[in-house]
Design an enzyme around this catalytic site. Structure first.
Site, PDB file in Angstrom:
ATOM      1  N   ASP A 349       0.822  -1.207   0.000  1.00  0.00           N
ATOM      2  CA  ASP A 349       0.000   0.000   0.000  1.00  0.00           C
ATOM      3  C   ASP A 349       0.861   1.264   0.000  1.00  0.00           C
ATOM      4  OD1 ASP A 349      -2.193  -1.606   0.016  1.00  0.00           O
ATOM      5  OD2 ASP A 349      -2.615  -1.394   2.150  1.00  0.00           O
ATOM      6  N   GLY A 350       2.046   1.195   0.593  1.00  0.00           N
ATOM      7  CA  GLY A 350       2.927   2.355   0.588  1.00  0.00           C
ATOM      8  C   GLY A 350       3.354   2.759  -0.809  1.00  0.00           C
ATOM      9  N   ASN A 428      -4.672   8.630   2.289  1.00  0.00           N
ATOM     10  CA  ASN A 428      -5.087   7.923   3.500  1.00  0.00           C
ATOM     11  C   ASN A 428      -5.669   8.872   4.529  1.00  0.00           C
ATOM     12  OD1 ASN A 428      -4.816   5.247   2.947  1.00  0.00           O
ATOM     13  ND2 ASN A 428      -2.911   4.952   4.041  1.00  0.00           N
ATOM     14  N   ASP A 458      -4.914  13.300  22.399  1.00  0.00           N
ATOM     15  CA  ASP A 458      -3.649  13.164  21.679  1.00  0.00           C
ATOM     16  C   ASP A 458      -3.704  13.778  20.287  1.00  0.00           C
ATOM     17  OD1 ASP A 458      -2.473  11.983  23.785  1.00  0.00           O
ATOM     18  OD2 ASP A 458      -2.476   9.950  22.993  1.00  0.00           O
TER      19      ASP A 458
END
Length: 587
Positions: A349-350, A428, A458
C-alpha cells in the site's frame, strides 16, 4: 372691601353679576368665561362615547396593521434590492479590474478608454434608476398582494360552503382537469437544460383557474411545484468540487449513480505508455520489474517509463534496457499524466501512496500488485502478472475511485483563507497530534463555518474512506467502503467518554484551528510525512480533492474490499460453534 372685589365675589354666586361682568374690562378676560369653558370640557369628558366609535377604532387599528405589514414587506424588498445592488457592484468592480488589465496590455487606445468610461457611467446610472423604480413598485405590490390574499380567503370560504351544499358542477371540474393536463404537457416542452452551475431547471408551474362563462365559483387545481437544483460553492475561489450528477424529472430527485453502481473502464484506444513504480530495496521486486519491463516491451510493444533509480538498476542488469524512459527533474513529473496511460505499482500500500503523491492533478489508472505485508489496495498477485496485465490492457475493467483530501495550511498572518501554503493531496489521512509536547492538544473544529467540537486529547485524524482501514481504524474509527464519498472524523485518545467518531459528507470543508489559549502548538502530517507545525492562530483546511485515484479491481470494488479485510485483518474470524452440544428442544 373695594367695589371691584365685591363685584368679583358676587359673580361667583349670582347670575346677574355674571351677566353684568360678561364683557372684559381694561383689556382682561372675564373669569366667568374661563370657568364656564372648563365646566363645558368636564361635561364633554363625562359624556358617553359616540355610538360606533369602537368599531371605527378597530377598523383603524386593522388598517394600521395592514400598513405596518406593507411597510415591513417593503423594507424586506428594499434589503433584497440593496443586496442585488451590492452584487451588481461586485460584478462591476470585477469588470472594471478586467478592463484596467486590458487597458494596461493595450495602451494608447483612446477610443477604448472613452467607451470604457461611458459604459461605467451608464451602468451606474442604470443601476440607480432601477433601484428608484423598484422600491415604490415593491411597496405597492405588497399592498396589492395583501388585498388579493383577503379576496382569495373569501373565495375559498364561499367555495367551501358551496361544496358543502352540493353545488359543485362535476362536468366543469372534469374540463378543468383536462385543461391542466394539456398545460402540463406544454410546460414540459418549455423546460430548460443544465445551467453553468446548475443541475436541471424547469419553468415555474403556476396554479391556473379553469375558464368558465358562468358566475359560479372557480375551482383552483393544485399541481406539484417545480424547482431547481444547483451546486452551491463558496464564491469563485471556493475549494469545494462536485463530482456527482443529480438528475431531476418532474419534481423527482434521483441519487448519483457514482456512489451506487460499480464503475467500469473501457479503453477507446489501445494504451501506448506504461509507468512502473517499484518498492525500493527489495530483491524480489527488482527481479519482477526486470521480467515485467521485458515482457511489456517485447510482447505488448509498449513504451515504458520508470523512476531514475530504477533505470540505473535496469542498465546495471543489462545494457539492452536503454529503451526505458525516465525523467530528469520534478518539473517533468507535473506533465507525466499527459504521457502515461497506465501506472503499475510493485509493492504494498505504501507504493500506491507514493504513486498517488507523484500526481498533483489527474491520476492515470493504477494496477497495484501485492508484494507487501497487508495489501488493502493491492488486489493483484505478482505470480500471474501476465494474465492480469493482458486482461487490463484488453479491457473493460472494474475500477475503484479512491478519493483524496486537499489540505491547506493557513497561517495566522494570512489575510484570508485563500492565502495558503502549497497544498497537500492525501490518499489515506491527515493527522493533527501534539508531537513531543506533554500537554493535551487543544483543537477547535469547524465544518463549513459551523462549530463541531473542541478536541482535547492526543490529536485528531481526518481520513478518506480508503484510509479507513489504516490509522483511523487503529484509533477506533469505522471501516468504510472506499467508494463511499465521505470524510472520517476520528479522535486520537480523547479525554472524554462521549467523543465518538463521525463520518462527514464529501462536499464539506473541515477547518481545524489551534486557539490562542492552547498550551502548546500542534503538528500535522500528511500520509505519515511532510510534518507541519501549527502554532496558535494557525488553521488547517481539508476538503475533497477533485482528482480521485482510480485503481483497477481484480473482481469489483466490493469483492476486493471484503477480501482485503478478511485476509489482511482476519475480520470476525473465530471458531464455529460445535453442532454436537446441547440444543433447544422444540416445544
Amino acid at each position: 372691601m373695594s367695589p371691584s372685589k365685591l363685584d368679583s365675589t358676587d359673580s361667583f354666586g349670582h347670575e346677574e353679576a355674571s351677566v353684568s361682568c360678561s364683557k372684559p374690562e381694561n383689556g382682561c378676560v372675564d373669569s366667568l368665561s374661563i370657568f364656564h369653558s372648563e365646566k363645558a370640557v368636564e361635561e364633554l369628558l363625562q359624556q358617553t362615547p359616540v355610538a360606533g366609535m369602537d368599531e371605527h377604532l378597530i377598523e383603524f387599528s386593522e388598517a394600521l396593521r395592514t400598513v405596518a405589514k406593507a411597510l415591513r414587506r417593503a423594507a424586506e424588498g428594499k434589503a433584497s434590492a440593496q443586496a442585488e445592488a451590492a452584487e451588481w457592484k461586485r460584478r462591476y468592480e470585477l469588470e472594471r479590474t478586467r478592463n484596467i488589465q486590458m487597458e494596461q496590455k493595450v495602451s494608447g487606445n483612446n477610443n477604448c478608454e472613452m467607451l470604457q468610461h461611458w459604459w461605467i457611467r451608464s451602468s451606474l446610472d442604470n443601476a440607480m434608476d432601477m433601484l428608484r423604480i423598484m422600491l415604490p413598485c415593491l411597496f405597492f405590490w405588497e399592498v396589492g398582494k395583501e388585498q388579493n390574499k383577503r379576496i382569495a380567503e373569501a373565495r375559498m370560504a364561499e367555495q367551501f360552503s358551496a361544496e358543502k351544499n352540493g353545488d359543485i358542477d362535476c362536468e366543469r371540474v372534469k374540463n378543468s382537469d383536462n385543461q391542466s393536463m394539456l398545460q402540463n404537457e406544454s410546460n414540459e416542452h418549455s423546460e430548460t437544460g443544465c445551467m453553468k452551475h446548475g443541475i436541471w431547471s424547469h419553468e415555474v408551474l403556476r396554479d391556473r383557474e379553469s375558464d368558465s362563462n358562468s358566475n359560479a365559483d372557480r375551482n383552483k387545481i393544485m399541481r406539484k411545484a417545480s424547482f431547481k437544483l444547483s451546486w452551491w460553492c463558496n464564491g469563485e475561489n471556493g475549494d469545494q468540487h462536485k463530482h456527482d450528477i443529480v438528475s431531476f424529472e418532474r419534481g423527482n430527485i434521483t441519487t448519483a449513480e457514482r456512489s451506487s453502481k460499480q464503475i467500469s473502464l473501457k479503453w477507446e484506444s489501445d494504451p501506448q505508455t506504461v509507468l512502473i513504480l517499484t518498492k525500493p530495496n527489495s530483491v524480489s521486486v527488482r527481479i519482477l520489474c526486470v521480467q515485467m519491463v521485458r515482457w511489456l516491451r517485447e510482447r505488448k510493444k509498449l513504451n515504458v517509463y520508470v523512476e531514475p533509480r530504477v533505470k540505473v538498476e535496469l542498465l546495471a542488469e543489462s545494457s539492452n534496457f536503454s529503451y526505458v524512459q525516465t525523467w530528469k527533474d520534478d518539473s517533468e513529473i507535473s506533465h507525466l499524466h499527459m504521457k502515461v496511460d497506465l501506472v503499475i505499482t510493485l509493492g504494498g500500500d505504501g507504493t500506491v501512496l507514493w504513486a498517488a503523491s507523484m500526481f498533483k492533478g489527474p491520476v492515470p489508472p493504477i494496477v497495484p500488485f501485492s508484494l507487501g505485508s497487508l495489501g488493502f489496495m493491492t488486489p493483484f498477485h505478482s505470480e500471474h502478472f501476465k494474465d492480469c496485465l493482458d486482461s487490463v490492457l484488453r479491457g473493460p475493467i472494474s475500477i475503484t475511485l479512491r478519493h483524496r483530501l486537499l489540505c491547506r495550511v493557513v497561517r495566522d498572518a494570512a489575510k484570508n483563507e485563500y492565502e495558503t501554503e502549497e497544498p497537500f493531496l492525501v490518499l489515506n489521512e491527515v493527522t493533527i497530534d501534539r508531537g513531543i509536547s506533554s500537554y493535551l492538544t487543544n483543537l477547535e473544529c469547524y465544518c463549513d463555518n459551523s462549530f463541531v467540537t473542541c478536541v482535547q486529547g492526543d490529536g485528531l485524524i481526518l481520513s478518506t474512506t480508503s484510509g479507513s482501514t489504516a490509522y483511523s481504524l487503529a484509533a477506533g474509527g469505522s471501516m468504510v467502503h472506499p467508494q463511499v464519498p465521505g470524510i472520517l472524523f476520528t479522535p486520537i485518545c480523547p479525554h472524554s467518554l462521549s467523543f465518538r467518531p463521525l463520518i462527514l459528507p464529501e462536499h464539506v470543508t473541515v477547518r481545524i484551528m489551534v486557539p490562542f489559549n492552547s498550551r502548546s502548538p500542534a503538528w500535522a502530517s500528511f500520509d505519515g510525512k511532510d510534518r507541519k507545525l501549527l502554532a496558535a492562530g494557525d488553521a488547517l483546511l481539508c476538503s475533497m480533492a477533485p482528482w480521485p485515484v482510480p485503481t483497477a479491481c481484480q473482481v469489483d470494488s466490493t469483492n476486493d474490499f471484503l477480501r482485503s479485510i478478511h485476509d489482511g485483518l482476519h475480520w470476525n474470524l473465530r471458531k464455529t460453534q460445535s453442532f454436537d452440544g446441547p440444543r433447544d428442544r422444540d416445544l
